[in-house]
Design a protein around this motif. Structure first.
Motif, PDB file in Angstrom:
ATOM      1  N   ILE A 180       0.792  -1.444  -0.214  1.00 40.14           N
ATOM      2  CA  ILE A 180      -0.140   0.212  -0.239  1.00 40.14           C
ATOM      3  C   ILE A 180       0.986   1.427  -0.168  1.00 40.14           C
ATOM      4  CG2 ILE A 180      -1.681   1.261   0.879  1.00 40.14           C
ATOM      5  CD1 ILE A 180      -2.941  -1.065   2.083  1.00 40.14           C
TER       6      ILE A 180
ATOM      7  N   GLN B 239      -4.303  -6.877 -10.232  1.00 39.68           N
ATOM      8  CA  GLN B 239      -4.503  -6.055  -8.924  1.00 39.68           C
ATOM      9  C   GLN B 239      -4.190  -4.554  -8.782  1.00 39.68           C
ATOM     10  OE1 GLN B 239      -2.233  -9.455  -7.122  1.00 39.68           O
ATOM     11  NE2 GLN B 239      -3.921  -9.870  -5.904  1.00 39.68           N
TER      12      GLN B 239
ATOM     13  N   TRP C 216      -6.257  -1.618  -8.291  1.00 38.35           N
ATOM     14  CA  TRP C 216      -5.862  -0.763  -7.377  1.00 38.35           C
ATOM     15  C   TRP C 216      -5.947   0.512  -7.133  1.00 38.35           C
ATOM     16  CZ3 TRP C 216      -2.720   3.166  -6.058  1.00 38.35           C
ATOM     17  CH2 TRP C 216      -2.634   3.358  -4.309  1.00 38.35           C
TER      18      TRP C 216
ATOM     19  N   ARG D 118      -8.310   3.743  -6.746  1.00 41.13           N
ATOM     20  CA  ARG D 118      -7.594   4.989  -5.458  1.00 41.13           C
ATOM     21  C   ARG D 118      -8.551   6.121  -6.462  1.00 41.13           C
ATOM     22  NH1 ARG D 118      -6.641   8.147  -3.129  1.00 41.13           N
ATOM     23  NH2 ARG D 118      -4.873   9.217  -1.757  1.00 41.13           N
TER      24      ARG D 118
END
Length: 113
Positions: free
Chosen positions: A23, A54, A58, A62
Motif C-alpha cells: 500500500i 491487481q 488498485w 484509488r
C-alpha cells in the motif's frame, strides 16, 4: 426453445489483502502518477509481488476514491461558505437593537440608541 441447462456461474476472485508495504509503495507512486503505462504497471506488479490485474484494479479504485474525496471536500467548502455567510448575517442582526413589523406586514429594522 431455451436451453434449460444452467451455465456455471463465474466464481468471483476473493478480495486482495495488500500488505502495508504494498500500500505504501502504491500510494507513493499514485502521488505523482495517477495513470500507469503498461511498462510501469509491469514493473510495479513485479516489484511488489502482485498481478497486473491487481495493480490495475488498485489504481482504478484509488482514482475513484480521490474523486469522491474531492467532491466531498468541495461540498464542505461550499457548506463552510454558507455557514460563514449565515454567521455574518446573524452577527449583523445582533447589532440591531429592535426589529418591528409594520401594519402592512413588512419588517422594519430600527437601531436603538
Amino acid at each position: 426453445m431455451f436451453n434449460n441447462r444452467q451455465q456455471p456461474k463465474k466464481k468471483r476472485k476473493s478480495r486482495t489483502a495488500f500488505t502495508n508495504h504494498q500500500i505504501f509503495e502504491l500510494e507513493k507512486r499514485f502521488l505523482y502518477q495517477k495513470y500507469l503505462s503498461p511498462a510501469d504497471r509491469d514493473e510495479i506488479a513485479q516489484s511488489l509481488g502482485l498481478t497486473n490485474a491487481q495493480v490495475i484494479t488498485w489504481f482504478q479504485n484509488r482514482r475513484a476514491k480521490l474523486k469522491r474525496d474531492m467532491e466531498e471536500l468541495k461540498k464542505d467548502v461550499e457548506h463552510s461558505k454558507v455557514t460563514s455567510s449565515s454567521k455574518h448575517i446573524i452577527e449583523n442582526i445582533h447589532d440591531l437593537r429592535l426589529l418591528k413589523k409594520s401594519k402592512d406586514g413588512k419588517i422594519l429594522c430600527t437601531m436603538m440608541p
